[in-house]
Scaffold this motif. Sequence first.
Motif, PDB file in Angstrom:
ATOM      1  N   ARG A  98       0.834  -1.200   0.000  1.00 50.98           N
ATOM      2  CA  ARG A  98       0.000   0.000   0.000  1.00 50.98           C
ATOM      3  C   ARG A  98       0.877   1.262   0.000  1.00 50.98           C
ATOM      4  NH1 ARG A  98      -3.875  -0.545   4.536  1.00 50.98           N
ATOM      5  NH2 ARG A  98      -4.647  -2.302   3.373  1.00 50.98           N
ATOM      6  N   ILE A  99       1.913   1.207   0.847  1.00 48.71           N
ATOM      7  CA  ILE A  99       2.816   2.368   0.885  1.00 48.71           C
ATOM      8  C   ILE A  99       3.444   2.596  -0.484  1.00 48.71           C
ATOM      9  CG2 ILE A  99       5.008   3.215   1.848  1.00 48.71           C
ATOM     10  CD1 ILE A  99       4.185   1.793   4.449  1.00 48.71           C
ATOM     11  N   ALA A 100       3.870   1.502  -1.104  1.00 43.67           N
ATOM     12  CA  ALA A 100       4.502   1.616  -2.420  1.00 43.67           C
ATOM     13  C   ALA A 100       3.527   2.229  -3.419  1.00 43.67           C
ATOM     14  CB  ALA A 100       4.952   0.233  -2.902  1.00 43.67           C
ATOM     15  N   LYS A 101       2.269   1.702  -3.360  1.00 44.32           N
ATOM     16  CA  LYS A 101       1.263   2.186  -4.300  1.00 44.32           C
ATOM     17  C   LYS A 101       1.012   3.678  -4.088  1.00 44.32           C
ATOM     18  CE  LYS A 101      -3.354   1.039  -5.780  1.00 44.32           C
ATOM     19  NZ  LYS A 101      -4.615   0.505  -5.251  1.00 44.32           N
ATOM     20  N   TRP A 102       0.918   4.027  -2.790  1.00 42.90           N
ATOM     21  CA  TRP A 102       0.655   5.435  -2.479  1.00 42.90           C
ATOM     22  C   TRP A 102       1.793   6.336  -2.923  1.00 42.90           C
ATOM     23  CZ3 TRP A 102      -3.237   8.397  -1.660  1.00 42.90           C
ATOM     24  CH2 TRP A 102      -4.452   7.835  -1.237  1.00 42.90           C
ATOM     25  N   SER A 103       3.009   5.869  -2.687  1.00 40.59           N
ATOM     26  CA  SER A 103       4.118   6.753  -3.060  1.00 40.59           C
ATOM     27  C   SER A 103       4.198   6.909  -4.574  1.00 40.59           C
ATOM     28  CB  SER A 103       5.437   6.260  -2.465  1.00 40.59           C
ATOM     29  OG  SER A 103       5.604   4.904  -2.772  1.00 40.59           O
ATOM     30  N   VAL A 104       3.833   5.824  -5.293  1.00 36.35           N
ATOM     31  CA  VAL A 104       3.791   5.971  -6.752  1.00 36.35           C
ATOM     32  C   VAL A 104       2.743   7.010  -7.138  1.00 36.35           C
ATOM     33  CG1 VAL A 104       3.111   4.823  -8.896  1.00 36.35           C
ATOM     34  CG2 VAL A 104       4.656   3.686  -7.315  1.00 36.35           C
ATOM     35  N   ASN A 105       1.554   6.886  -6.510  1.00 38.04           N
ATOM     36  CA  ASN A 105       0.486   7.834  -6.838  1.00 38.04           C
ATOM     37  C   ASN A 105       0.881   9.269  -6.522  1.00 38.04           C
ATOM     38  OD1 ASN A 105      -1.160   5.899  -7.785  1.00 38.04           O
ATOM     39  ND2 ASN A 105      -2.394   5.674  -5.924  1.00 38.04           N
ATOM     40  N   ILE A 106       1.504   9.433  -5.353  1.00 39.42           N
ATOM     41  CA  ILE A 106       1.902  10.788  -4.963  1.00 39.42           C
ATOM     42  C   ILE A 106       2.926  11.344  -5.945  1.00 39.42           C
ATOM     43  CG2 ILE A 106       3.146  12.097  -3.194  1.00 39.42           C
ATOM     44  CD1 ILE A 106       1.695  10.338  -1.139  1.00 39.42           C
ATOM     45  N   SER A 107       3.870  10.478  -6.354  1.00 36.15           N
ATOM     46  CA  SER A 107       4.861  10.956  -7.313  1.00 36.15           C
ATOM     47  C   SER A 107       4.194  11.372  -8.614  1.00 36.15           C
ATOM     48  CB  SER A 107       5.889   9.871  -7.630  1.00 36.15           C
ATOM     49  OG  SER A 107       6.206   9.163  -6.490  1.00 36.15           O
ATOM     50  N   ILE A 108       3.195  10.565  -9.042  1.00 35.52           N
ATOM     51  CA  ILE A 108       2.516  10.904 -10.298  1.00 35.52           C
ATOM     52  C   ILE A 108       1.832  12.255 -10.178  1.00 35.52           C
ATOM     53  CG2 ILE A 108       0.592  10.282 -11.811  1.00 35.52           C
ATOM     54  CD1 ILE A 108       1.318   7.362 -11.279  1.00 35.52           C
ATOM     55  N   VAL A 109       1.108  12.429  -9.071  1.00 30.54           N
ATOM     56  CA  VAL A 109       0.411  13.705  -8.875  1.00 30.54           C
ATOM     57  C   VAL A 109       1.413  14.847  -8.841  1.00 30.54           C
ATOM     58  CG1 VAL A 109      -0.909  15.069  -7.215  1.00 30.54           C
ATOM     59  CG2 VAL A 109      -1.564  12.704  -7.687  1.00 30.54           C
ATOM     60  N   PHE A 110       2.528  14.628  -8.133  1.00 26.96           N
ATOM     61  CA  PHE A 110       3.532  15.680  -8.012  1.00 26.96           C
ATOM     62  C   PHE A 110       4.097  16.040  -9.382  1.00 26.96           C
ATOM     63  CE2 PHE A 110       7.978  16.959  -7.479  1.00 26.96           C
ATOM     64  CZ  PHE A 110       7.790  18.086  -6.699  1.00 26.96           C
ATOM     65  N   LEU A 111       4.425  15.015 -10.171  1.00 29.38           N
ATOM     66  CA  LEU A 111       5.012  15.285 -11.490  1.00 29.38           C
ATOM     67  C   LEU A 111       4.017  16.002 -12.400  1.00 29.38           C
ATOM     68  CD1 LEU A 111       7.107  12.068 -12.155  1.00 29.38           C
ATOM     69  CD2 LEU A 111       7.927  14.386 -11.792  1.00 29.38           C
TER      70      LEU A 111
END
Lengths: 277, 425
Positions: A13-26
């Motif tokens: 879940r953490i991995a998934k979230w960090s991917v999502n956050i990175s996508i939003v950030f980018l």
Amino acid sequence: MSTESTVVTGNQRIAKWSVNISIVFLCLWVLVPIYLLIANTFSSPAEVNAFPKRIYPSFDTESVRFFMNFYGVGSALWNSFKVACLTMIMSIAVGAPAGYALSRFEFRGKNTFRVLVLMTRAFPLPLLALPLAVMFIKVGLDDTVLGLAIVHTVLALPFAVLITFSLFSGVPVELEEAAWTLGCNRLQAFIKVIFPLVLPGIAASAIFAFVISWNEVFAAAVLTIEHRTLPAFLLQSLDDAPLHLKFAGGAVLVVPALIFIFMVRKYLFSMWGIANR
Amino acid sequence: MKSFVKQTGAAVVALSLSVVANSASAQDLLFWSKQGKPVEEAQAMRDAVLSGFEGSVDFQPNDGGPWLTRLQAEIEAGEGKIGVLGALHGDYTTFADDLADLSDIDLGDAAMNETFMELGKLGTSEQKYIPWMQATYVMAANKKALEHLPEGADIDALTYDQLIEWSKTMAEETGSPKFGFPAGPKGLKHRFFQGYMYPSYTNSMVTKFRSAEAETAWNKFKELWSYTNPGSTGYSAMQEQLLTEEVWVVFDHTARLANAFNERPDDFIAFPAPAGPTGRGFMPVVVGVAIPKTAPDMDAAKKLVSYMANPATQIETLKALSFFPVVDVELPSDMPAAVQLSGSAIAKMSGSADANPGLLPVGLGDLGGEFSQVYTDTFERIVLGGEDVRAVLDAQAETLRNVMVEANAPCWAPDPASDGPCPVE
């Protein structure tokens, strides 16, 4: 056992979230400046200078209207388009065969040739512009769309050669050989088998050439006068312009390129091999 | 998708062929200018100033780099498209041999400023350029700053000490430094040191570069810098920071303040530069029009040059570019706010009893950039780098002396005339 699995899902879940956050950030990284550019373009001069900034534009069209009426924007836009298209064609016409040769044949001086292709980018344009302009004036290429397109082609060529080189290398030579055994000659095999496979990639590298030409300022400013391109025409003038006109001018420069890239995004993706063929 | 590519490809090829077949359109007289670059100024030049000329003129403002490269290329090729050049006095010094002689030009009833005409000869016997317009640097302030003005100070007759005190008061009472200085890469800081600080403290620009008075001047500037907005190292045209109210009191070129005055004339004032122990130093800037020897249509170009000196054209130019006339004109009352505000500040400055004008460097040829670099480097080492004032001045004086000797340039105002290169004592 059960605790272990929750730990795993927790990690996932953490991995998934960090991917999502990175996508939003980018995405924000790219979109926020473009949004600010557009929003300020449609704000009145007073609002552009005011602080704190408004989040929504007031749809004041004064700045935009200024550019609509600015002498020569239309023809400069058209010139930019013409130069970019010519650059696109010439860089592919010269670059693709070179890329094919590099990927398929062994010949003397192959490595030297590869370095030479890259060398064209090693010299800064302001240094080359003077002798180039002198030569162009003498030859009669000065202030022509063709002349500028030739310069831009030289700038785009290394990319065209390298991109097509990797494209052709990605197509197995066995496919070509199979076509030969089935009765094709070299040219037919290329046209019927190889070309359709690399077409999206070629289109992508053509678009890359288009963008390089679209963004080039210095050569355009020195080598053209009546046939000015849009960046040469506007970019230098925007330097000292007041803030609200900088925003509007920026939008005038960015929006056509954005629309173009949006239209051809499929081909652009295929440059990295992620398009659906 | 394939057919889309094919169709687009075909369209592109057809388009390109038509492009290559296209021939050039009718020739306009090309006005290759370094001034009037900002979009709204270029627009005003085309619409208001050049529309009155009998022929059609293609006004093309450019950055320094392309401006110079294109001109050099045409000179080297021996032919070109540039009809008329517009640039600062200092830009022409390198090209004196390649400019046509304008001695025989008919200026009509325009009464041209004699000093500027003399500058236009570039030290030769021929008239290399005709003065076109002039400008200078003034101070500007947001009216909010006036209530912090030191007691007894007259805004039209400030001294550097009062400016420092004023900046200090503003910084302390508002909580942030409100004095702004154009010290960015494109800012005109070197002109402040050459034409304002040095003449005001040493009555010299070159000769007394490393004098004790200069040491005092730099120490004063360091003091002023401590109450200056630290963002100054990024500022170029101060009108922007005035409009955003990042700073309240600034020094800059009149053309670089014009937008602020025009957009909010009731919020800002312009006033003369401060005075030091040796007077109120200020630097007039001259822009000229010239014709390269390669001009395609010499007669039309000469007509345009004399049109630019016409009093009516000069007034239109003033409205368009915020540069002031070089001929005697009577200004109408309906001028833009920037013209009225800067104009009256300039009049007060040049007309003040202690006025001490320092001319733009003369006779440096292509060493003008290196000359200015000496002042910029001195500023960066002393003020930004915090190095010892005396040591820096001694070291930079050496560089300055080399520049003057290499250029073999005699002194110009306010330094007294010299035989041979201007000495650095």
